[in-house]
Design a protein around this motif. Structure first.
Motif, PDB file in Angstrom:
ATOM      1  N   LEU A  34      -7.947  26.181  -4.789  1.00 39.29           N
ATOM      2  CA  LEU A  34      -9.391  26.277  -4.991  1.00 39.29           C
ATOM      3  C   LEU A  34      -9.730  27.417  -5.958  1.00 39.29           C
ATOM      4  CD1 LEU A  34     -10.966  25.697  -1.447  1.00 39.29           C
ATOM      5  CD2 LEU A  34     -10.481  24.052  -3.253  1.00 39.29           C
ATOM      6  N   ALA A  35      -9.025  28.542  -5.796  1.00 36.50           N
ATOM      7  CA  ALA A  35      -9.298  29.671  -6.684  1.00 36.50           C
ATOM      8  C   ALA A  35      -9.044  29.274  -8.131  1.00 36.50           C
ATOM      9  CB  ALA A  35      -8.442  30.870  -6.292  1.00 36.50           C
ATOM     10  N   GLU A  36      -7.963  28.532  -8.347  1.00 33.87           N
ATOM     11  CA  GLU A  36      -7.633  28.098  -9.706  1.00 33.87           C
ATOM     12  C   GLU A  36      -8.693  27.110 -10.228  1.00 33.87           C
ATOM     13  OE1 GLU A  36      -5.744  29.098 -11.949  1.00 33.87           O
ATOM     14  OE2 GLU A  36      -6.307  27.478 -13.322  1.00 33.87           O
ATOM     15  N   ALA A  37      -9.110  26.194  -9.391  1.00 32.36           N
ATOM     16  CA  ALA A  37     -10.123  25.221  -9.812  1.00 32.36           C
ATOM     17  C   ALA A  37     -11.446  25.919 -10.119  1.00 32.36           C
ATOM     18  CB  ALA A  37     -10.326  24.170  -8.721  1.00 32.36           C
ATOM     19  N   LEU A  38     -11.805  26.881  -9.311  1.00 31.31           N
ATOM     20  CA  LEU A  38     -13.055  27.616  -9.535  1.00 31.31           C
ATOM     21  C   LEU A  38     -12.972  28.399 -10.850  1.00 31.31           C
ATOM     22  CD1 LEU A  38     -13.577  28.873  -5.858  1.00 31.31           C
ATOM     23  CD2 LEU A  38     -15.140  27.353  -7.108  1.00 31.31           C
ATOM     24  N   ARG A  39     -11.833  29.056 -11.052  1.00 32.56           N
ATOM     25  CA  ARG A  39     -11.621  29.843 -12.264  1.00 32.56           C
ATOM     26  C   ARG A  39     -11.716  28.939 -13.486  1.00 32.56           C
ATOM     27  NH1 ARG A  39      -6.507  31.398 -11.310  1.00 32.56           N
ATOM     28  NH2 ARG A  39      -7.162  32.846  -9.689  1.00 32.56           N
ATOM     29  N   ALA A  40     -11.037  27.811 -13.411  1.00 28.43           N
ATOM     30  CA  ALA A  40     -11.038  26.892 -14.553  1.00 28.43           C
ATOM     31  C   ALA A  40     -12.437  26.370 -14.853  1.00 28.43           C
ATOM     32  CB  ALA A  40     -10.089  25.726 -14.274  1.00 28.43           C
ATOM     33  N   ALA A  41     -13.271  26.296 -13.807  1.00 28.74           N
ATOM     34  CA  ALA A  41     -14.633  25.790 -14.000  1.00 28.74           C
ATOM     35  C   ALA A  41     -15.593  26.900 -14.414  1.00 28.74           C
ATOM     36  CB  ALA A  41     -15.123  25.111 -12.723  1.00 28.74           C
ATOM     37  N   GLY A  42     -15.069  28.123 -14.544  1.00 25.43           N
ATOM     38  CA  GLY A  42     -15.921  29.196 -15.054  1.00 25.43           C
ATOM     39  C   GLY A  42     -16.378  30.216 -14.024  1.00 25.43           C
ATOM     40  N   ALA A  43     -15.865  30.126 -12.805  1.00 23.65           N
ATOM     41  CA  ALA A  43     -16.252  31.110 -11.783  1.00 23.65           C
ATOM     42  C   ALA A  43     -15.590  32.446 -12.080  1.00 23.65           C
ATOM     43  CB  ALA A  43     -15.829  30.626 -10.402  1.00 23.65           C
ATOM     44  N   PRO A  44     -16.245  33.549 -11.726  1.00 19.70           N
ATOM     45  CA  PRO A  44     -15.611  34.856 -11.952  1.00 19.70           C
ATOM     46  C   PRO A  44     -14.367  35.020 -11.084  1.00 19.70           C
ATOM     47  CG  PRO A  44     -17.714  35.081 -10.770  1.00 19.70           C
ATOM     48  CD  PRO A  44     -17.616  33.659 -11.208  1.00 19.70           C
ATOM     49  N   GLU A  45     -13.418  35.752 -11.612  1.00 23.27           N
ATOM     50  CA  GLU A  45     -12.220  36.152 -10.863  1.00 23.27           C
ATOM     51  C   GLU A  45     -12.671  36.790  -9.549  1.00 23.27           C
ATOM     52  OE1 GLU A  45      -8.101  36.423 -10.773  1.00 23.27           O
ATOM     53  OE2 GLU A  45      -9.264  35.775 -12.533  1.00 23.27           O
ATOM     54  N   GLY A  46     -12.019  36.423  -8.434  1.00 14.91           N
ATOM     55  CA  GLY A  46     -12.388  37.040  -7.161  1.00 14.91           C
ATOM     56  C   GLY A  46     -13.410  36.237  -6.371  1.00 14.91           C
ATOM     57  N   THR A  47     -13.765  35.044  -6.870  1.00 19.20           N
ATOM     58  CA  THR A  47     -14.739  34.211  -6.161  1.00 19.20           C
ATOM     59  C   THR A  47     -14.191  33.744  -4.815  1.00 19.20           C
ATOM     60  OG1 THR A  47     -15.808  33.511  -8.213  1.00 19.20           O
ATOM     61  CG2 THR A  47     -16.054  32.050  -6.316  1.00 19.20           C
ATOM     62  N   LEU A  48     -12.888  33.465  -4.755  1.00 18.18           N
ATOM     63  CA  LEU A  48     -12.271  33.048  -3.492  1.00 18.18           C
ATOM     64  C   LEU A  48     -10.885  33.655  -3.360  1.00 18.18           C
ATOM     65  CD1 LEU A  48     -12.430  31.163  -0.942  1.00 18.18           C
ATOM     66  CD2 LEU A  48     -11.150  29.510  -2.296  1.00 18.18           C
ATOM     67  N   SER A  49     -10.619  34.297  -2.227  1.00 17.46           N
ATOM     68  CA  SER A  49      -9.290  34.846  -1.950  1.00 17.46           C
ATOM     69  C   SER A  49      -8.917  34.550  -0.515  1.00 17.46           C
ATOM     70  CB  SER A  49      -9.264  36.365  -2.146  1.00 17.46           C
ATOM     71  OG  SER A  49      -9.856  36.746  -3.352  1.00 17.46           O
ATOM     72  N   VAL A  50      -7.616  34.583  -0.244  1.00 20.76           N
ATOM     73  CA  VAL A  50      -7.122  34.388   1.114  1.00 20.76           C
ATOM     74  C   VAL A  50      -6.307  35.615   1.506  1.00 20.76           C
ATOM     75  CG1 VAL A  50      -5.587  32.994   2.578  1.00 20.76           C
ATOM     76  CG2 VAL A  50      -7.085  31.882   0.910  1.00 20.76           C
ATOM     77  N   VAL A  51      -6.545  36.124   2.719  1.00 21.56           N
ATOM     78  CA  VAL A  51      -5.731  37.226   3.234  1.00 21.56           C
ATOM     79  C   VAL A  51      -5.118  36.794   4.563  1.00 21.56           C
ATOM     80  CG1 VAL A  51      -7.117  38.988   2.069  1.00 21.56           C
ATOM     81  CG2 VAL A  51      -7.639  38.376   4.445  1.00 21.56           C
ATOM     82  N   HIS A  52      -4.046  37.467   4.946  1.00 21.79           N
ATOM     83  CA  HIS A  52      -3.302  37.118   6.154  1.00 21.79           C
ATOM     84  C   HIS A  52      -3.153  38.330   7.064  1.00 21.79           C
ATOM     85  CE1 HIS A  52      -1.890  33.224   4.452  1.00 21.79           C
ATOM     86  NE2 HIS A  52      -1.967  33.896   3.314  1.00 21.79           N
ATOM     87  N   GLY A  53      -3.194  38.105   8.348  1.00 22.99           N
ATOM     88  CA  GLY A  53      -2.887  39.155   9.306  1.00 22.99           C
ATOM     89  C   GLY A  53      -4.127  39.699  10.001  1.00 22.99           C
ATOM     90  N   GLU A  54      -3.938  39.985  11.293  1.00 24.27           N
ATOM     91  CA  GLU A  54      -5.059  40.462  12.100  1.00 24.27           C
ATOM     92  C   GLU A  54      -5.622  41.770  11.580  1.00 24.27           C
ATOM     93  OE1 GLU A  54      -5.215  41.089  16.490  1.00 24.27           O
ATOM     94  OE2 GLU A  54      -4.227  39.127  16.514  1.00 24.27           O
ATOM     95  N   SER A  55      -4.713  42.668  11.174  1.00 20.21           N
ATOM     96  CA  SER A  55      -5.245  43.974  10.787  1.00 20.21           C
ATOM     97  C   SER A  55      -5.939  43.892   9.436  1.00 20.21           C
ATOM     98  CB  SER A  55      -4.145  45.041  10.808  1.00 20.21           C
ATOM     99  OG  SER A  55      -3.303  44.872   9.699  1.00 20.21           O
ATOM    100  N   ALA A  56      -5.458  43.030   8.543  1.00 18.48           N
ATOM    101  CA  ALA A  56      -6.176  42.839   7.279  1.00 18.48           C
ATOM    102  C   ALA A  56      -7.573  42.287   7.547  1.00 18.48           C
ATOM    103  CB  ALA A  56      -5.395  41.904   6.363  1.00 18.48           C
ATOM    104  N   GLY A  57      -7.664  41.352   8.505  1.00 20.76           N
ATOM    105  CA  GLY A  57      -8.969  40.784   8.843  1.00 20.76           C
ATOM    106  C   GLY A  57      -9.922  41.834   9.391  1.00 20.76           C
ATOM    107  N   ALA A  58      -9.422  42.638  10.316  1.00 22.12           N
ATOM    108  CA  ALA A  58     -10.282  43.662  10.919  1.00 22.12           C
ATOM    109  C   ALA A  58     -10.656  44.726   9.893  1.00 22.12           C
ATOM    110  CB  ALA A  58      -9.569  44.297  12.114  1.00 22.12           C
TER     111      ALA A  58
END
Lengths: 498, 498
Positions: free
Chosen positions: B168-192
């Motif tokens: 999705l990030a690649e599709a958004l970027r290719a369609a002209g969305a700014p870098e950082g529009t969608l990211s995924v993070v992993h782990g409970e402590s990263a979430g908190a």
């Protein structure tokens, strides 16, 4: 001044139980009224408030120290607000009816509208004994939404609160509202106990950041957390471009001093900082304008002391210099202006960028556009931000300066004011009185303006519901004549597919 | 099944910092896009998702145990949802533009619209690897609102989450969305940690009551609390009137068993209790229907164990009797039906009225209408409530029974379903997926349907703003052709007074 009456005592647990029980009992019948029927209740309350102006204003004066003119205006603002919500109920779009009829592919018939949450607890503010107290915006919007209201009176004006509560409750009752539609309770522990009670479904608060945060925590630590709409604190910075300063420095100075001293600076929209071009050269004019202001009585001794302490703390910060001061007078407080520069302010941002509730403000000088931007970016959430500029057309020089400034301010403020002052909040559909924390605890909502009632409404969706059970706003034949969204189209038409 | 790939590791503090910094940087440019431009980004994301169906579904199967048919449907639902929001952006009324022009009495020109909050943190759910995960409703509505999204991946399907996020990030970027529009993070402590970060302006969560309440507390104990939209738990009771039972018991039994076992009962809208008339006489039919269901693989071992424990706890409650059970099979779990009566249920209400996530439900028999009402009143907030009745016209006998029942249910449920089953949530404008706590932590909002984007928008009011600085939705000439509310009137006209 009215004759001395007994101050209402703290509401006892038994009295509170009775208040909550009757409020809960009122919720169903109040919600079941047609919007236009509820509009009549609001108008009856407005009429009763207006009719009692001559009795209520002296009572409010004796408890708040505010002037007759100001308080008389506030009664009119409050009754006008009740009538504004009455008109909004008749308009009916606040119900947001959306209808998606069944499809051949098997999607069911779905009909959504907004319904009242249930009994609402309102924590009244001290600084507007009418407009943000018992008959104020939170009460008016919750009643309009169809929610019974329990007001926790502010201890600054308990007698006025009780009297207004009795008067409105009687007017509502006489107009056909269920018993328990409006009640007033007194005392901190009654307020906290009510907030913890499962029959209360939402709460609204206007007051200090510390008080609001404590109540937010109670609301969220209940077994069933509820929405808590707190309006807490706001710095309301104002920015003046060099062009605006050159064009109308005198008008800006007079407007600013009038705005930050209005009502002894006890407005949540008081401009707390004014950013002027460095070398602004109008020192003496500013000093004269401040010295001309009369000292004023603050709402109560606690606020009087708190203002003095906060003012003196700000004055003692590094880089902060006294600029102007008007005389105190016995129990009345004069105005204070401090002065600093953007670099000095930013060096002490955490200590300097806190609300000082009362007639104190800070003039901050900036060297260039970069400093202006840096200063704007240092603010947290604020109810308002003000810009004085000279822009008539896109090609005006100020446009280039103000466009990025506006982007920075819009990210922080609920309302952006151009070439005016933030005090004075028009009660109208387009008003937004809110903003990111600490301006409010719920930045997606407003506490002033017609959309304030959305705080007390939640959606419900009816799926494949037999026609006799559908509420009027969702019925095929559209008996209320509402504008609805039917299969994507905004229309006042009847539903044709069924 | 896909070949083994490495499981994404926990997001490090340095990686998280980078994600948050780019999300914040994206906020301005993303918000500045016209709604119709953002619609194109959503369509690009939808197309990319659809195009990858054949790659993604096997990956989802291997991580969730759900079937190919179900997961293929979910991809379509998710891409359809992105396209629904695209259409909503083009409609434009979601901006809620309200304009009150200046009056001769001195009221300023006030123009209000909704703007994006800023970066949004989405906690993905386990039970819908697409529709309530990375490409799900929270992500779609936040992006539609104009907010960059950081998804905290559910540990149940980390590889799928990362792959979908990249895609999705690649599709958004290719369609002209700014870098950082969608990211995924992993782990409970990263979430908190992300939830505590000042750059995150709102969060959405779908999951357990305990998990959601812990996150709610983090969101509210920040120096600046932010909106937290949690969907936590729901019992989804279903009520059958004697008339409905008489008319179509077989259909009701089959529908109920199908609904509570759908997706191994791992739906937030699973009917947890079915209220039948006492002496319903269809014991054997119910047993047969349950025994016919196939055992199913649960999402993961933790959920498998938790379901077994909760099912056994319910079965051991006083007054609870086994009614029917289908066979387990190695790692797969069968369905369980328990049976009790309304008085027995109410005697153990606190212990019995809790969500059992999995293929377990309770048949509760009632003697009369009073018991039906008492049972309905015992529920807290719930996403849905279902009624089976026989009402075609106002004079049908069931109307008298169901009208008060509906009033009780409407006070507790986000959606009331008639003569159907709550599983299956149509993604459409009129849908409401929400309800009072514990269904959600924010009952005035929905997580499904077009109005879900309002969670990530806040109002801003422009006062006396020079024309060149007004955003397009509020400009005099209405360049976006929106329906706006101008001085109380709903109109697509230009503003004539200025």
């Amino acid at each position: 001044m009215t004759s001395a009456t007994t101050i209402p005592t703290e509401t006892s647990p038994a009295e509170l139980e009775n208040v909550l029980a009757t409020a809960q009992k009122a919720a169903g019948p109040l919600a079941a009224l047609r919007p236009a029927e509820r509009a009549e209740l609001l108008r009856a309350a407005a009429d009763a408030l207006d009719a009692a102006t001559e009795e209520l204003v002296p009572q409010a004066m004796s408890e708040s120290g505010l002037t007759q003119a100001r308080l008389t205006g506030e009664v009119g603002r409050s009754s006008g607000q009740l009538r504004m919500f009455a008109a909004e109920l008749e308009d009916g779009t606040y119900l947001e009816p959306i209808i998606d009829t069944a499809t051949s592919s098997g999607r069911p018939d779905l009909r959504r509208m907004l319904i009242p949450l249930g009994p609402v607890l309102v924590f009244a503010a001290s600084n507007f004994p009418f407009a943000f107290s018992v008959p104020g915006g939170d009460t008016a919007s919750a009643l309009a939404a169809g929610c019974p209201v329990v007001v926790k009176a502010h201890p600054g004006h308990p007698q006025l609160s009780q009297r207004v509560g009795d008067l409105l409750a009687e007017a509502l009752r006489a107009a056909g509202a269920p018993e328990g539609t409006l009640s007033v309770v007194h005392g901190e522990s009654a307020g906290a106990d009510a907030l913890r009670d499962s029959r209360i479904t939402a709460a609204a608060f206007t007051g200090s950041e510390s008080g609001g945060k404590a109540l937010l925590e109670i609301a969220n630590s209940r077994p069933e957390p509820i929405p808590f709409y707190g309006e807490l604190g706001s710095l309301n910075p104002a920015f003046v471009t060099p062009s605006a300063w050159q064009a109308r420095a005198t008008e800006i100075i007079d407007g600013y001093v009038g705005s930050f001293t209005l009502g002894a600076g006890q407005f949540c929209t008081k401009p707390g900082l004014l950013f002027l071009p460095s070398g602004h050269g109008r020192q003496q004019h500013i000093i004269d304008a401040v010295e001309r202001t009369a000292p004023a009585t603050m709402l109560n001794e606690r606020i009087h002391q708190a203002h003095a302490a906060e003012r003196d703390r700000l004055a003692a910060l590094p880089g902060m210099r006294p600029l102007a001061r008007s005389c105190n007078n016995e129990d009345q407080v004069g105005a204070t202006l401090l002065e600093t520069t953007v670099p000095e302010l930013l060096d002490n941002a955490d200590a300097a960028l806190t609300e000082c509730f009362g007639p104190t403000s800070i003039v901050v000088t900036y060297e260039d556009t970069d400093q202006l931007q840096a200063a704007a970016a240092a603010f947290g959430g604020t109810l308002t931000a003000t810009v004085h500029c000279e822009i008539g057309t896109e090609s005006d020089a100020d446009t280039e300066v103000v466009r990025p400034l506006l982007a920075t301010l819009r990210a922080r403020a609920g309302r952006v004011v151009f070439n005016g002052w933030p005090t004075g909040v028009a009660v109208t559909a387009a008003m937004h009185h809110g903003g990111p924390y600490p301006a409010t605890t719920a930045s997606v909502h407003t506490s002033v303006g017609t959309t304030a009632l959305r705080r007390f409404l939640r959606p419900v969706c009816y799926q494949d519901t037999p026609a006799p059970l559908l509420p009027e706003p969702l019925a095929d034949d559209n008996p209320l004549g509402l504008s609805r969204r039917i299969n994507g189209e905004h229309t006042a038409a009847v539903v044709s597919t069924r």
